[in-house]
Design a protein around this motif. Structure first.
Motif, PDB file in Angstrom:
ATOM      1  N   MET A   1       0.816  -1.208   0.000  1.00  0.00           N
ATOM      2  CA  MET A   1       0.000   0.000   0.000  1.00  0.00           C
ATOM      3  C   MET A   1       0.854   1.265   0.000  1.00  0.00           C
ATOM      4  N   THR A   2       2.081   1.191   0.495  1.00  0.00           N
ATOM      5  CA  THR A   2       2.959   2.369   0.452  1.00  0.00           C
ATOM      6  C   THR A   2       3.145   2.858  -0.976  1.00  0.00           C
ATOM      7  N   GLU A   3       3.273   1.936  -1.901  1.00  0.00           N
ATOM      8  CA  GLU A   3       3.409   2.313  -3.314  1.00  0.00           C
ATOM      9  C   GLU A   3       2.055   2.546  -3.967  1.00  0.00           C
ATOM     10  N   LEU A   4       1.076   1.707  -3.631  1.00  0.00           N
ATOM     11  CA  LEU A   4      -0.228   1.822  -4.280  1.00  0.00           C
ATOM     12  C   LEU A   4      -0.961   3.095  -3.864  1.00  0.00           C
ATOM     13  N   SER A   5      -0.656   3.640  -2.697  1.00  0.00           N
ATOM     14  CA  SER A   5      -1.349   4.830  -2.204  1.00  0.00           C
ATOM     15  C   SER A   5      -1.160   6.037  -3.118  1.00  0.00           C
ATOM     16  N   LYS A   6      -0.151   6.008  -3.974  1.00  0.00           N
ATOM     17  CA  LYS A   6       0.065   7.111  -4.906  1.00  0.00           C
ATOM     18  C   LYS A   6      -0.993   7.151  -6.011  1.00  0.00           C
ATOM     19  N   TYR A   7      -1.712   6.048  -6.186  1.00  0.00           N
ATOM     20  CA  TYR A   7      -2.606   5.928  -7.336  1.00  0.00           C
ATOM     21  C   TYR A   7      -4.061   5.687  -6.959  1.00  0.00           C
ATOM     22  N   VAL A   8      -4.395   5.591  -5.658  1.00  0.00           N
ATOM     23  CA  VAL A   8      -5.762   5.293  -5.254  1.00  0.00           C
ATOM     24  C   VAL A   8      -6.314   6.435  -4.412  1.00  0.00           C
TER      25      VAL A   8
ATOM     26  N   GLY B   1      -4.994   0.971   7.002  1.00  0.00           N
ATOM     27  CA  GLY B   1      -4.218   1.663   8.026  1.00  0.00           C
ATOM     28  C   GLY B   1      -2.962   2.304   7.459  1.00  0.00           C
ATOM     29  N   GLN B   2      -2.283   1.592   6.564  1.00  0.00           N
ATOM     30  CA  GLN B   2      -1.080   2.156   5.942  1.00  0.00           C
ATOM     31  C   GLN B   2      -1.439   3.300   4.999  1.00  0.00           C
ATOM     32  N   TYR B   3      -2.563   3.198   4.334  1.00  0.00           N
ATOM     33  CA  TYR B   3      -2.996   4.289   3.451  1.00  0.00           C
ATOM     34  C   TYR B   3      -3.220   5.575   4.235  1.00  0.00           C
ATOM     35  N   LYS B   4      -3.842   5.478   5.408  1.00  0.00           N
ATOM     36  CA  LYS B   4      -4.067   6.666   6.232  1.00  0.00           C
ATOM     37  C   LYS B   4      -2.752   7.247   6.740  1.00  0.00           C
ATOM     38  N   ARG B   5      -1.802   6.382   7.094  1.00  0.00           N
ATOM     39  CA  ARG B   5      -0.520   6.891   7.584  1.00  0.00           C
ATOM     40  C   ARG B   5       0.279   7.571   6.478  1.00  0.00           C
ATOM     41  N   VAL B   6       0.261   6.990   5.283  1.00  0.00           N
ATOM     42  CA  VAL B   6       1.080   7.513   4.203  1.00  0.00           C
ATOM     43  C   VAL B   6       0.476   8.769   3.597  1.00  0.00           C
TER      44      VAL B   6
END
Length: 284
Positions: A241-248, A271-276
């Motif tokens: 998700m650290t990488e995918l969060s750039k595109y979602v 949870g990782q999406y909210k943190r990043v």
């Protein structure tokens, strides 16, 4: 069907013509007269028909009033357009020819992706009767054999033994014609570029048929969750998700559960999406 005016389109046009004639005449209790200039020595009916044809707006090739069944005139206009222009103009005469041209183009682009080619072949063969009745849909299908965006990235994580592990992550954002991208995530050793490409292509039609108002997208990774501990699953999902969060995001792309991705995995990734990202978008 043997009656001369049984066609609804013909009846509609006749009704339009009669209404225009009614507006252009002066009605009396005894008769109807047409106001024509003295210099115009032409029959009254031909004058009325000519005025009707001049005032009628020109039909666009993008009109939707015919639906799947199109008139012969508009259908012929689309058939005269080349479907491909790579090495000369390539046209088609029947829906089956259009389907074969699209399948051939998909094989030329991605001949190594067996699952994707199988999906395109089955779908285009089913759509060939529609291409035959309405050729413009063949041009729409041409845009569907290439996704809008195909994202591939490295997913690095550490297992319980402290060893650095690498996997390959994917997200194909195939079509946003119906709205923001939306689609499932799949984890498994069988996930490849071809599988993700195929699932994304199928998601176009599944999302359209369900009427959810979202575009088509599919993602995943070649990560086998069956032999991993909970801690390893958490570390992998966070790295993914650290990488995918750039595109979602709620207005961009909405991932949801799929094969190998259940509520627990989605919780780790959310949870990782909210943190990043610092956001807590609903629906993500």
């Amino acid at each position: 069907t043997n009656q001369p005016f049984s066609n609804p389109l013909t009846i509609n046009r006749i009704d339009q013509m009669l209404s225009r004639l009614a507006r252009s005449t002066t009605v009396s209790p005894f008769r109807t007269t047409v106001q024509v200039q003295a210099q115009a020595q032409v029959p009254v009916l031909s004058t009325a028909i000519r005025s009707f044809s001049i005032q009628e707006p020109k039909k666009s090739l993008l009109t939707h009033e015919e639906g799947v069944h199109q008139t012969m005139k508009v259908s012929k206009s689309w058939r005269n357009k080349p479907l491909f222009r790579r090495q000369g103009d390539v046209r088609f005469k029947t829906g089956l020819e259009a389907a074969n041209l699209l399948i051939r183009e998909a094989k030329r682009r991605d001949s190594h992706e067996k699952e994707y080619i199988d999906s395109v072949t089955a779908t285009m063969q089913c759509l060939s009767p529609i291409f035959d009745r309405n050729p413009k849909y063949a041009f729409a299908a041409k845009t569907l054999i290439e996704p809008e965006r195909f994202i591939q990235f490295r997913v690095a994580w550490i297992d319980d033994m402290g060893v650095n592990r690498l996997n390959r992550g994917y997200r194909v954002q195939y079509s946003s014609a119906l709205g923001p991208y939306a689609g499932s995530l799949h984890f498994g050793s069988h996930i490849t570029t071809s599988v993700v490409h195929s699932l994304g292509f199928d998601a176009i039609f599944s999302n359209a048929l369900t009427g959810i108002g979202h575009g088509a997208a599919v993602g995943g990774a070649d990560f086998n969750p069956l032999d991993k501990s909970e801690a390893e699953m958490q570390r992998f999902c966070q790295s993914y998700m650290t990488e995918l969060s750039k595109y979602v995001g709620i207005d961009q792309d909405i991932p949801w559960m799929g094969k190998g991705v259940g509520p627990e995995e989605m919780g780790f990734m959310y949870g990782q999406y909210k943190r990043v990202s610092g956001r807590s978008g609903k629906g993500v």
